[in-house]
Write an enzyme that holds these catalytic residues in place. Structure first.
Site, PDB file in Angstrom:
ATOM      1  N   HIS A   1       3.347  -2.030   3.758  1.00  0.00           N
ATOM      2  CA  HIS A   1       3.222  -0.602   3.461  1.00  0.00           C
ATOM      3  C   HIS A   1       4.562   0.006   3.072  1.00  0.00           C
ATOM      4  CE1 HIS A   1      -0.361  -1.507   5.824  1.00  0.00           C
ATOM      5  NE2 HIS A   1      -0.911  -0.417   5.324  1.00  0.00           N
TER       6      HIS A   1
ATOM      7  N   HIS B   1      -5.697   2.863  -4.651  1.00  0.00           N
ATOM      8  CA  HIS B   1      -5.707   3.139  -3.211  1.00  0.00           C
ATOM      9  C   HIS B   1      -6.130   4.589  -2.949  1.00  0.00           C
ATOM     10  CE1 HIS B   1      -5.070   1.900   0.833  1.00  0.00           C
ATOM     11  NE2 HIS B   1      -3.894   2.466   1.039  1.00  0.00           N
TER      12      HIS B   1
ATOM     13  N   ASP C   1       0.823  -1.205   0.000  1.00  0.00           N
ATOM     14  CA  ASP C   1       0.000   0.000   0.000  1.00  0.00           C
ATOM     15  C   ASP C   1       0.863   1.264   0.000  1.00  0.00           C
ATOM     16  OD1 ASP C   1      -2.219  -1.603   0.165  1.00  0.00           O
ATOM     17  OD2 ASP C   1      -2.893  -0.863   2.117  1.00  0.00           O
TER      18      ASP C   1
END
Length: 217
Positions: free
Chosen positions: A182, A90, A39
């Site tokens: 992440h 996202h 992400d």
């Protein structure tokens, strides 16, 4: 702690039955594969290094990219796809999507897809911070997108807890798991070492990282 496991496999399966909407938490498969996702990119430091690690391990991943970071660093997106990975939506900013007004959410979702479409078909989205409403899911479905959350979630913080992330994930990943890591900021630089350590360890169990589309396909 750098590690936070949001849902373990049994919890994810239970939540998928009671939470509203069409959300992908895991895949039912007996194949020795799991989906690896990142992400909050792209990022000039972490993204190229992650691609190097994935190449060495012959692994594939899905990168859930933030629209404003795609606009700032378009040169980082093409190599992701060229290496055989997948890009996904996202939203436009690194924020909690559930707090964004509905009209803005739809615009942000559409704009991020517009930025990503030149690099390939966009099938998936992940709401910022993992929270969603049925209305968000309907808006995404109207734009041809399905929500993907994950079975296990971890975040590097730049602190000493980062060293425990790979080991914590290793024991919990199963065939069909969706793992969320992440990148996107300098403090998350440790995600590169975490990914390398995790993929090295999982190879001893015969588990291979694939994209979300490959996992579900």
């Amino acid at each position: 702690m750098g590690l936070f496991l949001q849902w373990r496999e049994p919890a994810a399966r239970a939540l998928s039955r009671v939470m509203p909407g069409d959300v992908l938490w895991f895949a039912d498969t007996e194949e020795p594969v799991f989906a690896l996702t990142f992400d909050d990119g792209p990022h000039p430091r972490t993204t190229p290094q992650l691609l190097d690690v994935l190449r060495r391990h012959r692994a594939r991943a899905t990168f859930f990219l933030v629209g404003e970071r795609v606009a700032a660093h378009p040169e980082l997106v093409g190599p992701i796809v060229a290496e055989g990975h997948e890009v996904a939506n996202h939203l436009m900013r690194d924020e909690r999507s559930v707090l964004v007004p509905d009209d803005q959410f739809r615009r942000d979702l559409a704009e991020t897809t517009r930025l990503l479409t030149p690099y390939g078909k966009v099938r998936w989205f992940r709401p910022g911070s993992g929270f969603y409403t049925p209305r968000m899911l309907r808006s995404a479905a109207d734009q041809g997108l399905r929500a993907v959350l994950g079975t296990l979630v971890a975040g590097n913080t730049g602190g000493p807890g980062d060293e425990a992330i790979a080991g914590g994930l290793f024991t919990s990943i199963r065939p069909g798991s969706i793992v969320v890591l992440h990148e996107g900021t300098d403090k998350r630089q440790g995600v590169v070492a975490t990914t390398d350590e995790l993929l090295t360890a999982l190879a001893t169990r015969g588990l291979t990282a694939v994209t979300v589309s490959d996992l579900t396909g």
